[in-house]
Design an enzyme around this catalytic site. Structure first.
Site, PDB file in Angstrom:
ATOM      1  N   ARG A  27       0.832  -1.214   0.000  1.00 46.34           N
ATOM      2  CA  ARG A  27       0.000   0.000   0.000  1.00 46.34           C
ATOM      3  C   ARG A  27       0.867   1.265   0.000  1.00 46.34           C
ATOM      4  NH1 ARG A  27      -5.110  -0.683   1.257  1.00 46.34           N
ATOM      5  NH2 ARG A  27      -5.289   1.468   1.967  1.00 46.34           N
ATOM      6  N   ASN A 100      -4.197   7.116   6.905  1.00 42.07           N
ATOM      7  CA  ASN A 100      -4.215   6.846   5.471  1.00 42.07           C
ATOM      8  C   ASN A 100      -5.290   7.735   4.877  1.00 42.07           C
ATOM      9  OD1 ASN A 100      -4.056   5.777   2.864  1.00 42.07           O
ATOM     10  ND2 ASN A 100      -5.615   4.239   3.319  1.00 42.07           N
ATOM     11  N   GLU A 487       3.722   0.394 -16.569  1.00 39.32           N
ATOM     12  CA  GLU A 487       3.674   0.607 -15.109  1.00 39.32           C
ATOM     13  C   GLU A 487       4.678  -0.260 -14.361  1.00 39.32           C
ATOM     14  OE1 GLU A 487       0.187  -0.404 -12.787  1.00 39.32           O
ATOM     15  OE2 GLU A 487      -0.411  -1.881 -14.258  1.00 39.32           O
TER      16      GLU A 487
END
Ligand code: AGP
Length: 607
Positions: A27, A100, A487
């Site tokens: 993350r 977050n 990517e």
């Protein structure tokens, strides 16, 4: 996007926090930190991957205390640095916070706090939260948090500790994901389920603006009226290993290999006795006839799946389809009515662009059907109807199996709408479903023979630009192939409608330029072959992806990758596989960090 963990229980907290953060590094991974409550709140944090923090606190042994919060960061406000890493605290560590999300009004709050004597040591929005909580703290954490929530604009999942309240861990969320893990050894908070799986399968899925007080042996949830909330426990079925690499070198490769199973498990529960039953999403023939438009909104690869959806739903069900990047949908005054069916596609179910577009679509009166991979995610919970993709946890930043399961749901929906509109009869649907049932095995055929793709990737590894061409539904797949490559390998790439190339971009084709041409549609085969001739005439080196019944492609292309034959509508599921592998092997050749590409995060919970 960042990873948040918290623990309060009987065990030493620091090692538990580090283990939880390790499961959340996907993350965000530019800095990390923990705050542990021993005889007081102690913070240790630093720039760099989690292993830097791990070493700094000797695996957690240098910090004692049975309650703590931890964080792994994907920078939004302030560059990665020791000072900007979380946790952040107020003066004298009265309050410690991990966060977050993004606080959109943090600057005005920061000015307000500075005028009240607060001194800031970082550039982050999160530090503002810590000082704001301390500013309003009147010895009642619940009241304080409600007051602060009313001041915050933006998205947040927070873990909070108050120096006055040892043994009490607080958490609250809005727009950013947060779950609560429940176990006899203690209770947890985390941004995502894998972080708590080694300790418990029983979790609460928090909704926006719910406030949680956790102690070692109790969890209480409140709303912003300070009323207690009763929640069902969600029991996690998938096992810890499915969130681990399982012997593969990268999560991405593991997840490519899991696609046959993921597609099979997504399709199977929705086909009953030859009929398509899209879970609780039921529309009568009248309902379907009443749809004036299907409007698809998504980001990235989910958007590319949506482009496939446009081609297929219009072709099969003759319903007008618009497909929009969620971030564009929000700001172009979209024309939505109560006869518009919104199709929201998202692997994580937490992409903020998509979540905000969903809310706007609902405000405008649209009915929202979402296709989501993470159960209980924000997008799922705010939709009118949900069709989950059963891909299991997808850890690699570059999506593969979730994208393939999104395609599977799109096939089912296109056929379902066609049946409800009386365009397809039972026999035609049976034939369609019969072919769909064969797709997992056909994917299996491709992923069993990756050597040729690996060899070709090694030939192109030094490429500076790669073009992906396709016509019709192949163009939609070309979009996905191009994104996969860029990517994770950092090679520039563009996907182009093959017929459009001659209107400008062909000027970029020069000797040795790699071009990947998709030619899975028999009716367009000759046209794409002439496009191959066009680019070869300008020096391109062409890799064609064609069905096994098109050997003539070898007369045109320099290299040919064959995929099993299927009906035209289902070719995306097969054509995309070589492109996923091509991107993977190119990235491997170039020594890239395949599972955690630079600048990217698995779920983008910022606008
Ligand atoms: C896909 O490989 C990318 N990681 C990215 O484009 C992703 O598809 C996009 O951010 C949308 O994510 P979501 O499906 O979780 O909403």
């Amino acid at each position: 996007m960042c990873g948040v963990v918290g623990y309060v229980g009987k065990e030493q907290a620091a090692p538990i926090l580090l283990d939880g953060l390790a499961k959340l590094e996907y993350r965000g991974y530019d800095s990390a930190g923990v705050a542990v409550f021993g005889d007081s709140i102690k913070v240790q944090k630093c720039e760099g991957r989690l292993k830097v923090l791990h070493k700094k606190i000797k695996g957690g042994s240098s910090m004692s205390g049975t309650m703590g919060i931890g964080h792994t960061r994907w920078a939004t406000h302030g560059e990665p640095s020791d000072a900007n890493s979380h946790p952040h605290t107020s003066a004298e560590e009265n309050v410690a916070v991990v966060h977050n999300g993004i606080i959109e009004n943090y600057l005005e709050l920061k000015d307000f706090l500075k005028n009240h004597g607060c001194v800031f040591t970082s550039d982050t929005d999160t530090e503002v939260i810590a000082h704001l909580i301390d500013h309003y703290h009147d010895h009642d954490p619940l009241k304080t948090l409600i007051k602060v929530m009313n001041k915050l604009e933006g998205s947040y999942a927070l873990g909070i500790m108050f120096s006055e309240n040892p043994g009490e861990l607080y958490a609250v969320r809005k727009d950013s994901p947060l779950i609560v893990g429940l176990s006899k050894g203690g209770n947890f908070i985390a941004s995502d389920i894998p972080a708590v799986l080694p300790h418990t399968r029983d979790v609460y899925l928090l909704n926006d603006k719910e406030i949680v007080r956790l102690t070692a042996d109790a969890v209480k949830i409140f709303n912003t009226d300070e009323e207690p909330i009763k929640k069902d426990v969600y029991h996690v079925e998938w096992d810890v290993s499915s969130a681990e690499k399982g012997g593969y070198e990268h999560f991405m490769f593991k997840e490519i290999m899991e696609q046959p199973k993921a597609v099979r498990e997504t399709v199977r529960p929705r086909v009953k006795r030859g009929k398509i039953v899209p879970d609780e999403f039921q529309m009568s023939p009248e309902d379907v006839k009443n749809i004036d438009k299907i409007h698809i909104i998504a980001c990235g690869s989910a958007y590319h799946a949506g482009v496939v959806g446009k081609y297929l739903i219009e072709k099969m069900a003759r319903i007008p389809v618009e497909v929009d990047l969620a971030s564009e949908f929000l700001y172009r005054s979209p024309m939505i009515t109560n006869r518009t069916l919104m199709l929201v596609i998202s692997q994580s179910g937490e992409t903020l662009d998509t979540l905000r577009a969903l809310r706007e679509a609902k405000r405008l009166g649209g009915r929202v059907l979402s296709v989501v991979n993470v159960v209980g995610s924000s997008i799922a919970r705010e939709s009118d109807d949900i069709i989950y993709t059963w891909a299991g946890p997808e850890i690699a930043v570059a999506t593969t199996k979730a994208y393939s399961t999104q395609l599977a749901v799109i096939y089912l929906l296109a056929e379902y709408f066609a049946v409800q509109k009386g365009i397809k009869n039972a026999e035609q649907t049976a034939a369609f479903l019969d072919e769909l049932a064969k797709i997992p095995a056909k994917i299996e055929q491709i992923i069993k023979n990756t050597e040729n793709i690996q060899f070709l990737a090694s030939q192109f590894a030094a490429a500076k630009d790669v073009f992906f061409l396709g016509r019709g539904i192949d163009y939609a797949v070309a979009l996905e192939g191009s994104l996969k490559l860029k990517e994770i390998s950092y090679v520039h790439s563009e996907a182009y409608a093959a017929g459009e190339l001659k209107h400008g971009t062909i000027s970029l084709i020069e000797k040795g330029t790699p071009v990947v041409a998709l030619a899975t549609q028999d009716e367009l085969f000759d046209k794409i072959m002439s496009n191959i001739r066009e680019v070869k005439a300008r020096g391109a080196v062409v890799l064609a992806v064609v069905p096994e019944n098109q050997p003539t492609a070898e007369q045109f292309a320099d290299h040919v990758l064959y995929v099993p034959k299927t009906i035209p509508e289902l070719t995306p599921s097969l054509a995309v596989i070589p492109l996923q592998l091509f991107g993977y092997y190119m990235a491997a050749e170039r020594g890239c960090d395949i599972d955690k590409p630079r600048n990217l995060a698995k779920s983008v919970t910022v606008e």
